[in-house]
Design an enzyme around this catalytic site. Sequence first.
Site, PDB file in Angstrom:
ATOM      1  N   HIS A  17      -2.507 -80.239  48.451  1.00  0.00           N
ATOM      2  CA  HIS A  17      -2.304 -79.930  46.994  1.00  0.00           C
ATOM      3  C   HIS A  17      -1.194 -78.752  47.108  1.00  0.00           C
ATOM      4  O   HIS A  17      -0.827 -78.507  45.974  1.00  0.00           O
ATOM      5  CB  HIS A  17      -3.264 -79.675  46.322  1.00  0.00           C
ATOM      6  CG  HIS A  17      -3.981 -78.136  46.545  1.00  0.00           C
ATOM      7  ND1 HIS A  17      -4.942 -77.882  47.648  1.00  0.00           N
ATOM      8  CD2 HIS A  17      -4.277 -76.981  46.061  1.00  0.00           C
ATOM      9  CE1 HIS A  17      -5.388 -76.519  47.645  1.00  0.00           C
ATOM     10  NE2 HIS A  17      -4.789 -76.120  46.531  1.00  0.00           N
TER      11      HIS A  17
ATOM     12  N   LYS B 104       2.212 -77.513  44.372  1.00  0.00           N
ATOM     13  CA  LYS B 104       2.410 -76.345  43.428  1.00  0.00           C
ATOM     14  C   LYS B 104       3.848 -75.978  43.214  1.00  0.00           C
ATOM     15  O   LYS B 104       4.827 -76.381  44.095  1.00  0.00           O
ATOM     16  CB  LYS B 104       1.939 -75.212  44.224  1.00  0.00           C
ATOM     17  CG  LYS B 104       0.694 -75.038  44.529  1.00  0.00           C
ATOM     18  CD  LYS B 104       0.183 -73.762  45.613  1.00  0.00           C
ATOM     19  CE  LYS B 104      -1.238 -73.928  45.986  1.00  0.00           C
ATOM     20  NZ  LYS B 104      -2.395 -73.347  44.891  1.00  0.00           N
TER      21      LYS B 104
ATOM     22  N   HIS C 193      -2.348 -76.654  54.879  1.00  0.00           N
ATOM     23  CA  HIS C 193      -1.508 -75.896  53.979  1.00  0.00           C
ATOM     24  C   HIS C 193      -0.501 -75.092  54.467  1.00  0.00           C
ATOM     25  O   HIS C 193       0.589 -74.839  54.155  1.00  0.00           O
ATOM     26  CB  HIS C 193      -2.234 -75.051  52.880  1.00  0.00           C
ATOM     27  CG  HIS C 193      -3.392 -75.657  52.219  1.00  0.00           C
ATOM     28  ND1 HIS C 193      -3.394 -77.114  51.942  1.00  0.00           N
ATOM     29  CD2 HIS C 193      -4.687 -75.537  52.026  1.00  0.00           C
ATOM     30  CE1 HIS C 193      -4.498 -77.564  51.250  1.00  0.00           C
ATOM     31  NE2 HIS C 193      -5.260 -76.496  51.238  1.00  0.00           N
TER      32      HIS C 193
ATOM     33  N   LYS D 164     -10.806 -65.606  53.847  1.00  0.00           N
ATOM     34  CA  LYS D 164     -11.469 -65.327  52.680  1.00  0.00           C
ATOM     35  C   LYS D 164     -12.032 -63.966  52.384  1.00  0.00           C
ATOM     36  O   LYS D 164     -12.098 -63.284  53.479  1.00  0.00           O
ATOM     37  CB  LYS D 164     -12.885 -66.292  53.100  1.00  0.00           C
ATOM     38  CG  LYS D 164     -12.253 -67.892  53.216  1.00  0.00           C
ATOM     39  CD  LYS D 164     -12.454 -68.626  51.859  1.00  0.00           C
ATOM     40  CE  LYS D 164     -12.166 -69.911  52.413  1.00  0.00           C
ATOM     41  NZ  LYS D 164     -11.814 -70.739  51.080  1.00  0.00           N
TER      42      LYS D 164
HETATM   43  C1  BG6 Z   1      -8.580 -75.894  50.083  1.00  0.00           C
HETATM   44  C2  BG6 Z   1      -9.455 -74.936  51.054  1.00  0.00           C
HETATM   45  O1  BG6 Z   1      -7.970 -76.783  50.614  1.00  0.00           O
HETATM   46  O2  BG6 Z   1      -7.807 -74.917  49.301  1.00  0.00           O
HETATM   47  C3  BG6 Z   1     -10.193 -74.031  50.370  1.00  0.00           C
HETATM   48  O3  BG6 Z   1     -10.484 -75.993  51.289  1.00  0.00           O
HETATM   49  C4  BG6 Z   1      -9.277 -73.085  49.720  1.00  0.00           C
HETATM   50  O4  BG6 Z   1     -11.348 -73.287  51.134  1.00  0.00           O
HETATM   51  C5  BG6 Z   1      -8.333 -73.546  48.835  1.00  0.00           C
HETATM   52  O5  BG6 Z   1     -10.094 -72.173  48.949  1.00  0.00           O
HETATM   53  C6  BG6 Z   1      -7.203 -72.764  48.315  1.00  0.00           C
HETATM   54  O6  BG6 Z   1      -6.565 -73.407  47.190  1.00  0.00           O
HETATM   55  P1  BG6 Z   1      -5.514 -72.549  46.259  1.00  0.00           P
HETATM   56  O7  BG6 Z   1      -4.593 -73.528  45.592  1.00  0.00           O
HETATM   57  O8  BG6 Z   1      -6.522 -71.991  45.417  1.00  0.00           O
HETATM   58  O9  BG6 Z   1      -4.764 -71.499  47.161  1.00  0.00           O
END
Ligand code: BG6
Length: 485
Positions: free
Chosen positions: A179, A183, A241, A333
């Site tokens: 995802h 963005k 990511h 985190k």
């Molecule tokens: C997810 C992870 O893929 O991405 C999560 O599994 C994380 O742990 C999240 O919190 C973060 O996504 P974003 O879009 O909030 O940065």
Amino acid sequence: MVAKVVPVDSFDLVVFGATGDLSRRKLIPALYRRMADGQIPDTARIIGAARSDMDVQAFRNMAAEALDRFVPPEELDQSIRDRFLSCIDYLALDVTKEAGWADLRSLLSDDGRPCAYYLSVAPRFFGVIADGIRKAGLVNDMTRIVVEKPLGRDLASAQELNNQLSQCFSEQKIYRIDHYLGKETVQNLMALRFANALFEPLWNARYIDHVQITAAEKVGIEGRGPYYDNVGAMRDMVQNHLLQLLCLTAMEPPSHFAPDAVRDEKLKVLRALEPLTDPADIVRGQYRKDSIGGSYLEEAENPDSRTESFVALKAGISNWRWSGVPFYLRTGKRLRSRVSEIAIRFKDIPHSIFSGPQTATKPNILAIRLQPDEGITLSMTVKDPGQGGMRLTDTDLDMSFAESLTHSGARLPDAYERLVMDVIRGDQTLFMRGDEVEAAWAWIDPIIQANSSIRPVQYDSGSSGPEDALMLLHRDGRRWREISA
Ligand code: BG6
């Protein structure tokens, strides 16, 4: 000026696991918004498929609740909401049984429209569902299948998953979501690099000192404790990511903006990553207890856990463009703020012509901010206005997308809106190819193997991570950028 909207042709979208969290939190709101934008015709069909034995009306009620909860009231329009809900259908289906597949077939439209199957389910069902779709005779030129992480937990399981999918679908039909690629600012990174003459000539080891990629989160592992403890930040964030961001930053210009042209270039970057063999280049951390919540160990419900909730590492890319330029990656985190950004730190000027008070120069930093306050800033040294003589100061050239959108009346779309519509349109550019996922695992696997039995260092919640992470840069004479929203 509001962008011109090009509606897609009608489609069927089957969401497996439609009653789950991702579907309610992300997919249903994303589809609603695109209908509100005029991109989804009333003849489109969204078919929820899940094990729960509910009827269509109950599922529509669930979708309505999801809209009320996850779409801000000012974006909800009653008549669009009604139109949207009337596109929704539901099928109670146990994918492990043969019985329900014929019912699915009879629910689908037969006018040759695209049909996308979104597998919003645990990965152990990917193979079963892929097989079910194939056996039900539902694979044709207009079929797309969408899967999302975890795409394996190591190279071997990722290969197995790719094999399972490829037995039923050609690669052109498989959409692997990361995802982060949806963005808006991540796509803007490509626009910045490849639609402007300014940066590309400087985008190499000659002018760039180092790159910092940060994805810091304020939240902890919350309700996902036991799941997360089996995964950790390396698999949860770095393998996908962060490496995708690194690829888009480091790749060569593709010959055109098309799926394989872009993905070929990303793959070359992954394959050029230097093996990370020096333990000093990797920092893994776990957060301590604080006033907001429990420690990582308590939340993971595993007092002896060696899983990391924080990773910082120094990566290198072995090619002409990047030789000797460190890419520092950091994610964690329960850090000070929620900030994701890519920062390109240029080299110092070779010689300063200024001397006297307040004439120190600072290197330029180009920061591409994914969240919050999506935008791009370029830090510059300028003359301090109003000061006598030549005194210097630094300032930011600041381009906030949120602000410019407010002026244009548009809004920043959520990543899933863009990605779901790309699936319908059949555009794979922002999706990962199977070989990319495998190359990322091939680099990460040895790092996980060498470190997973080592106890991570502790860090304070609300901090910028463990002391060791600061040292990772200090010893190179560098500093992390502040994690501040
Ligand atoms: C997810 C992870 O893929 O991405 C999560 O599994 C994380 O742990 C999240 O919190 C973060 O996504 P974003 O879009 O909030 O940065």
